[in-house]
Design a protein around this motif. Structure first.
Motif, PDB file in Angstrom:
ATOM      1  N   LEU A   1       0.859  -1.178   0.000  1.00 19.81           N
ATOM      2  CA  LEU A   1       0.000   0.000   0.000  1.00 19.81           C
ATOM      3  C   LEU A   1       0.900   1.234   0.000  1.00 19.81           C
ATOM      4  O   LEU A   1       1.480   1.589   1.026  1.00 19.81           O
ATOM      5  N   MET A   2       1.057   1.850  -1.169  1.00 18.58           N
ATOM      6  CA  MET A   2       1.884   3.056  -1.289  1.00 18.58           C
ATOM      7  C   MET A   2       0.970   4.265  -1.081  1.00 18.58           C
ATOM      8  O   MET A   2       0.221   4.657  -1.971  1.00 18.58           O
ATOM      9  N   VAL A   3       1.038   4.841   0.114  1.00 20.05           N
ATOM     10  CA  VAL A   3       0.092   5.883   0.519  1.00 20.05           C
ATOM     11  C   VAL A   3       0.352   7.171  -0.253  1.00 20.05           C
ATOM     12  O   VAL A   3       1.474   7.679  -0.294  1.00 20.05           O
ATOM     13  N   GLY A   4      -0.716   7.698  -0.867  1.00 10.99           N
ATOM     14  CA  GLY A   4      -0.597   8.921  -1.652  1.00 10.99           C
ATOM     15  C   GLY A   4      -0.398  10.153  -0.790  1.00 10.99           C
ATOM     16  O   GLY A   4      -0.844  10.219   0.367  1.00 10.99           O
ATOM     17  N   ASP A   5       0.265  11.152  -1.362  1.00 12.96           N
ATOM     18  CA  ASP A   5       0.574  12.386  -0.642  1.00 12.96           C
ATOM     19  C   ASP A   5      -0.556  13.403  -0.835  1.00 12.96           C
ATOM     20  O   ASP A   5      -0.387  14.438  -1.492  1.00 12.96           O
ATOM     21  N   SER A   6      -1.709  13.085  -0.288  1.00  8.14           N
ATOM     22  CA  SER A   6      -2.867  13.970  -0.402  1.00  8.14           C
ATOM     23  C   SER A   6      -3.931  13.489   0.570  1.00  8.14           C
ATOM     24  O   SER A   6      -3.836  12.392   1.130  1.00  8.14           O
ATOM     25  N   ARG A   7      -4.952  14.322   0.735  1.00  7.38           N
ATOM     26  CA  ARG A   7      -6.088  13.897   1.556  1.00  7.38           C
ATOM     27  C   ARG A   7      -6.690  12.628   0.977  1.00  7.38           C
ATOM     28  O   ARG A   7      -6.977  11.668   1.703  1.00  7.38           O
ATOM     29  N   GLU A   8      -6.903  12.630  -0.333  1.00  9.38           N
ATOM     30  CA  GLU A   8      -7.495  11.463  -0.975  1.00  9.38           C
ATOM     31  C   GLU A   8      -6.629  10.225  -0.787  1.00  9.38           C
ATOM     32  O   GLU A   8      -7.138   9.125  -0.565  1.00  9.38           O
ATOM     33  N   GLY A   9      -5.314  10.413  -0.848  1.00  4.46           N
ATOM     34  CA  GLY A   9      -4.403   9.284  -0.676  1.00  4.46           C
ATOM     35  C   GLY A   9      -4.519   8.652   0.691  1.00  4.46           C
ATOM     36  O   GLY A   9      -4.569   7.418   0.815  1.00  4.46           O
ATOM     37  N   TRP A  10      -4.594   9.466   1.720  1.00  2.00           N
ATOM     38  CA  TRP A  10      -4.728   8.940   3.077  1.00  2.00           C
ATOM     39  C   TRP A  10      -6.062   8.205   3.234  1.00  2.00           C
ATOM     40  O   TRP A  10      -6.116   7.114   3.802  1.00  2.00           O
TER      41      TRP A  10
END
Length: 493
Positions: free
Chosen positions: A175-184
């Motif tokens: 799970l490569m967590v995105g750098d954004s609200r949506e990613g989290w």
């Protein structure tokens, strides 16, 4: 700078410059700058959003500049910004909301709202959460795969990447967590979905958490504003996995649903995205909900006060019990006593909330009859028999408008509320025409946000059934006790 606010408002300056004044280059906005941005910004100011006439816009601007009618703190912070021109961010224009938790997507919805700065109410009654499936799979989390912020800035990605891998012939993902609200939110929701998925034959899922693409502590959040602090983000996955694993093979109970929401709220607060603002509602017969926050703190032998880390997230929201019957004197006495001792124990009489939320349908003389129908469980038939043209979807909405916003002033279902404040302490008690101007400005400003809808169908459907605006009066005590009484004494003298 003190001239921007009344001299007796001793905390106005630090509160304003800490919370509502945005950074412009090397300086911060003044109060007039904020009024200009929130009302006259050509892309997302109130004048544009609310399709106001020049006269209406001027009225709102003048009343806010002079502190007689002021928009919500949410709007002071993000109104008129480029961030709000993106429809996915429109939730962030509202200071409070409530969601009935009845499907797995609601957990992600609530985290998304909290990360946009919206106060989150959650209805966790048995009627709602009984619609959730049972936890089907055990989740194992692997941490330390890659540290926060180690990926070069130009290689970061906004959305979470999900990479299937092979682990002992069983289901596993990186799970490569995105750098954004949506990613989290995507990472949080994916983990929840995997725990409940009925399609996993092994009843087990391993998640390798990669947070290398998340911006490190101290880096600015350009769109929403503020400073990033993802330090405890990895804990979200381990703590949520542990919570879900404890419920494997059954449905979540109300307290587990509450903790699942509050664990996400804990990350939001620690991440400098907003203060804590939450409401969780439980059935009046739900002992788990009623006692969830009792004795959170324990006094150790060496004189320290400590809190159970597993229960610490419960401090991020108020808890309220929902009564569908008339509370007895004993119920009320116990509730008030508990509130006196620890600040918790609030109760809500749902039939009265429904009456007020459906006041557009019935005259006052049907009040008692309406309450009785609610207590009997026949209010749906009562509304339908009087208004046969109301659709089943609208009926569903009307008979379940018990969701509270975090401060408990509003009740609705799956909805948002916009706030506008009239500052009575700034009004002359003997100039009724000026008082009228303040309330007209507040009403126009509050209604302005209703011109734009939500992308999320669940919230938009409720918005169409039940558009909400809250006009509040603050400083009323000063208005009566200082202004009016002082004027009367002066005239008598």
């Amino acid at each position: 700078m003190q001239e921007e606010f009344p001299i007796n408002a001793v905390t106005a300056l630090p509160t304003f410059y800490r919370t509502y004044s945005r950074v412009i280059g090397s300086s911060r906005e003044s109060w007039q700058d904020v009024c200009d941005r929130t009302i006259y910004n050509p892309e997302s100011g109130l004048a544009v959003v609310g399709k106001l006439t020049p006269e209406e816009s001027h009225l709102i601007y003048n009343e806010q500049l002079n502190l007689r009618a002021v928009s919500s703190g949410r709007w002071l912070w993000c109104g008129g910004t480029q961030w709000l021109t993106d429809p996915k961010n429109w939730h962030g224009a509202f200071n409070c909301s409530s969601t009935q938790v009845e499907e797995l997507k609601d957990f992600g919805r609530l985290m998304n709202l909290a990360m946009q700065g919206v106060g989150t109410g959650a209805v966790l009654t048995q009627t709602a959460i009984s619609k959730l499936p049972s936890v089907a799979n055990r989740i194992t989390i692997v941490q330390g795969y890659a540290a926060i912020g180690t990926l070069p800035k130009d290689q970061r990605f906004e959305h979470t990447k999900i990479l299937p891998i092979t682990y002992e012939d069983r289901l596993a993902y990186i799970l490569m967590v995105g750098d954004s609200r949506e990613g989290w939110v995507e990472a949080y929701q994916f983990m929840i979905d995997q725990a409940f998925s009925p399609d996993n034959p092994h009843k087990f899922c391993q998640l390798v958490i990669d947070v290398s693409g998340v911006r490190p502590n101290g880096e600015p959040l350009k769109g929403f504003g503020g400073i990033a602090n993802p330090t405890i983000l990895p804990e979200l996955f381990t703590r949520v996995a542990e919570l879900l694993n404890d419920a494997k093979g059954r449905q979540l109970n109300s307290l587990e649903c509450c903790l699942l929401i509050d664990e996400a709220a804990r990350i939001v607060v620690a991440g400098n995205l907003r203060r804590s603002a939450g409401m969780r509602q439980f059935d009046c017969t739900d002992e788990l909900g009623a006692t969830a926050k009792l004795n959170l703190w324990e006094h150790t032998a060496d004189g320290r006060w400590i809190i159970d880390p597993k229960r610490q997230p419960l401090t991020l929201a108020n808890h309220t019990r929902v009564f569908w019957r008339t509370p007895s004197f004993k119920d009320i006495h116990e509730a008030v006593t508990l509130q006196f001792k620890c600040g918790e124990g609030a109760i809500m009489y749902a039939p009265e909330a429904l009456w007020r939320a459906n006041k557009d349908l019935f005259p006052d003389e049907l009040h008692a009859d309406f309450l009785q129908r609610c207590e009997m469980g026949t209010v749906r038939e009562f509304i339908s028999s009087n208004y046969p043209s109301i659709t089943e979807a609208e009926l569903d909405n009307r008979v379940s408008r018990i969701g509270l916003n975090p401060c408990g002033e509003e009740f609705f279902r799956d909805n948002h509320c916009n706030l506008y404040q009239v500052h009575a302490d700034q009004l002359d008690p003997f100039k009724v025409n000026l008082q009228s101007r303040a309330f007209i400005a507040a009403t126009l400003g509050g209604c302005a946000l209703l011109h734009r809808g939500f992308q999320d169908e669940k919230y938009q459907r409720s918005r169409e059934f039940d558009p909400r605006v809250q006009i509040t009066i603050t400083g009323l005590f000063d208005f009566f006790c200082e202004n009016v009484w002082g004027g009367v004494v002066g005239m008598v003298g």
